[in-house]
Write a protein that holds these residues in place. Structure first.
Motif, PDB file in Angstrom:
ATOM      1  N   ARG A 333     -13.254  42.591  33.360  1.00  0.00           N
ATOM      2  CA  ARG A 333     -12.518  41.771  32.399  1.00  0.00           C
ATOM      3  C   ARG A 333     -11.453  42.626  31.720  1.00  0.00           C
ATOM      4  O   ARG A 333     -11.552  43.843  31.665  1.00  0.00           O
ATOM      5  CB  ARG A 333     -13.464  41.183  31.340  1.00  0.00           C
ATOM      6  N   MET A 334     -10.467  41.946  31.154  1.00  0.00           N
ATOM      7  CA  MET A 334      -9.400  42.636  30.439  1.00  0.00           C
ATOM      8  C   MET A 334      -9.137  41.929  29.123  1.00  0.00           C
ATOM      9  O   MET A 334      -9.098  40.696  29.056  1.00  0.00           O
ATOM     10  CB  MET A 334      -8.122  42.650  31.277  1.00  0.00           C
ATOM     11  N   ALA A 335      -8.946  42.708  28.061  1.00  0.00           N
ATOM     12  CA  ALA A 335      -8.536  42.186  26.760  1.00  0.00           C
ATOM     13  C   ALA A 335      -7.208  42.831  26.388  1.00  0.00           C
ATOM     14  O   ALA A 335      -7.139  44.053  26.206  1.00  0.00           O
ATOM     15  CB  ALA A 335      -9.592  42.479  25.690  1.00  0.00           C
ATOM     16  N   ARG A 355       3.502  36.580  29.949  1.00  0.00           N
ATOM     17  CA  ARG A 355       3.596  37.346  31.190  1.00  0.00           C
ATOM     18  C   ARG A 355       2.230  37.838  31.665  1.00  0.00           C
ATOM     19  O   ARG A 355       1.955  37.860  32.867  1.00  0.00           O
ATOM     20  CB  ARG A 355       4.562  38.515  31.025  1.00  0.00           C
ATOM     21  N   VAL A 356       1.358  38.261  30.743  1.00  0.00           N
ATOM     22  CA  VAL A 356       0.062  38.756  31.195  1.00  0.00           C
ATOM     23  C   VAL A 356      -0.792  37.615  31.737  1.00  0.00           C
ATOM     24  O   VAL A 356      -1.543  37.789  32.712  1.00  0.00           O
ATOM     25  CB  VAL A 356      -0.666  39.525  30.071  1.00  0.00           C
ATOM     26  N   ARG A 357      -0.676  36.426  31.155  1.00  0.00           N
ATOM     27  CA  ARG A 357      -1.410  35.273  31.698  1.00  0.00           C
ATOM     28  C   ARG A 357      -0.935  34.941  33.101  1.00  0.00           C
ATOM     29  O   ARG A 357      -1.748  34.673  33.994  1.00  0.00           O
ATOM     30  CB  ARG A 357      -1.247  34.078  30.763  1.00  0.00           C
ATOM     31  N   LEU A 370     -10.000  36.953  31.423  1.00  0.00           N
ATOM     32  CA  LEU A 370      -8.891  37.452  30.612  1.00  0.00           C
ATOM     33  C   LEU A 370      -9.179  37.089  29.161  1.00  0.00           C
ATOM     34  O   LEU A 370      -9.071  35.930  28.760  1.00  0.00           O
ATOM     35  CB  LEU A 370      -7.564  36.827  31.050  1.00  0.00           C
ATOM     36  N   TRP A 371      -9.550  38.072  28.390  1.00  0.00           N
ATOM     37  CA  TRP A 371      -9.906  37.842  26.991  1.00  0.00           C
ATOM     38  C   TRP A 371      -8.653  38.005  26.128  1.00  0.00           C
ATOM     39  O   TRP A 371      -8.507  38.992  25.402  1.00  0.00           O
ATOM     40  CB  TRP A 371     -10.995  38.818  26.562  1.00  0.00           C
TER      41      TRP A 371
END
Length: 391
Positions: A333-335, A355-357, A370-371
């Protein structure tokens, strides 16, 4: 700035235990390539406090034995040899003065009021759960292995050289539980904030990069553990490993790269593992971190302060690189962090999030992993389930 992409460029200087607080100039480097790391750590085994998850391969090289807490050590006067890209020269400075911009235009600032800010109570957490709460920028409240840990705590409204924060702190200081430890990634003002640290009891254990211990001891902190890259210490069963980053350090006109910079891997006694990347550009260190610390459950990854790219690409990830780095370290996972708090560069204020989404979706990753928390938001991860603290 042009990043060096070769894998064998960094050097390490061995530090020694000493009761002397002086810092003589130690200049004999030791290679830190994977092969050299393997030889140096061939006799070391992973400590019981940091076992890999059962489905993950063993670390390579094996993890080093933990250093003693609060150990006094001697370091080089400079860590310039750890840079993975040269610092800006006169030509770059002239170009920046001529065409550079460190603030968004009017259109880029129009969405400041839409920046996500949803403070809530801290989730309950015990030794069997892991939770994260984003206070803003690179400041997190981590609860892991029964400890409450702050990362790069900045509770000030303003830091040197920037406008005031555009979102309030997500966690009021008076609502924090007892802080069991603090980790610092490097000494830039948006990551090392003296007014915030003065609020802490001086016996709070602090984990810092090599060369930064004197700053804390001058402020009467009594348990300051300085670590080099790939070194670790253990507090109450939780292992704190200091890992490389593609960045640099500077706090005054005369101390460029006099202390190290990096990220932290925290491992709970049950094997739960979080990676706090600190401040970094993209490069080869991420895949090495992933090999040495398999089974990372969550990567706290910077996604902002990246425009103009020609100026910042060596030291700050853009959102697409952050997703790629998360995959390189093997995190589930990534925050995202390091955006939506201080205006440090020229990209529109909401662009890092959009952009990250998009990059996460393009990479084929599960949306639930994706947190992308609002400032003040929390998530709780238990060994068997994942839920939002707000649900």
């Amino acid at each position: 700035m042009t990043q060096q992409t070769h894998e064998s460029g960094s050097a390490t200087t061995t530090a020694t235990t000493t009761p002397d607080l002086t810092t003589p100039d130690l200049t004999t480097p030791v290679s830190t390539t994977d092969e050299a790391d393997a030889r140096a750590a061939a006799s070391a085994a992973p400590t019981p406090s940091a076992p890999p998850t059962s489905s993950a391969p063993p670390p390579f090289p094996p993890l080093a034995e933990p250093r003693p807490l609060g150990e006094l050590r001697v370091w080089p006067r400079t860590f310039h040899d750890r840079l993975t890209a040269p610092l800006p020269g006169l030509k770059a400075m002239a170009r920046f003065a001529r065409e550079g911009s460190v603030r968004p235009g009017r259109e880029g600032l129009a969405d400041v009021r839409r920046l996500p800010f949803e403070p809530g109570p801290l989730p309950r957490a015990d030794a069997g759960t892991f939770s994260v709460t984003w206070a803003g920028h690179a400041s997190w409240v981590l609860r892991i292995g029964g400890l409450t840990v702050l990362t790069d705590p900045v509770w000030s409204r303003r830091i040197l050289g920037t406008p005031a924060r555009v979102t309030p702190v997500g966690v009021p200081w008076e609502t924090l539980p007892r802080i069991d430890a603090v980790v610092i990634s490097h000494n830039h003002y948006d990551h090392l904030d003296a007014p915030t640290l003065r609020r802490l009891p001086r016996d709070t254990p602090v984990f810092v990069p090599a060369g930064l211990g004197r700053w804390f001891r001058r402020r009467r902190f009594t348990t300051v553990t300085e670590l080099d890259w790939w070194e670790a210490a253990v507090l109450s069963g939780v292992r704190f490993d200091f890992v490389p980053a593609h960045h640099w350090s500077k706090r005054t006109l005369a101390d460029t790269c006099h202390s190290l910079w990096g990220g932290w891997v925290l491992t709970a006694p049950d094997g739960g593992r979080v990676y706090f990347a600190g401040d970094t550009g993209y490069g080869h260190w991420f895949s090495r971190i992933g090999r040495r610390y398999p089974g990372i459950d969550l990567a706290l990854m910077p996604i902002g302060a990246y425009d103009p790219r020609w100026w910042l690409s060596d030291v700050h990830l853009d959102p697409e690189e952050a997703v790629r780095a998360t995959e390189d370290v093997g995190a589930r996972r990534m925050a995202p962090m390091h955006w939506g708090t201080f205006i440090l560069s020229a990209e529109p204020v909401l662009e890092p999030l959009t952009r990250v989404r998009a990059a996460w979706e393009k990479a084929g990753r599960e949306r639930r992993d994706l947190w992308d928390l609002p400032v003040g938001g929390s998530r709780v991860m238990e060994r068997t389930s994942l839920c939002s603290a707000a649900d």
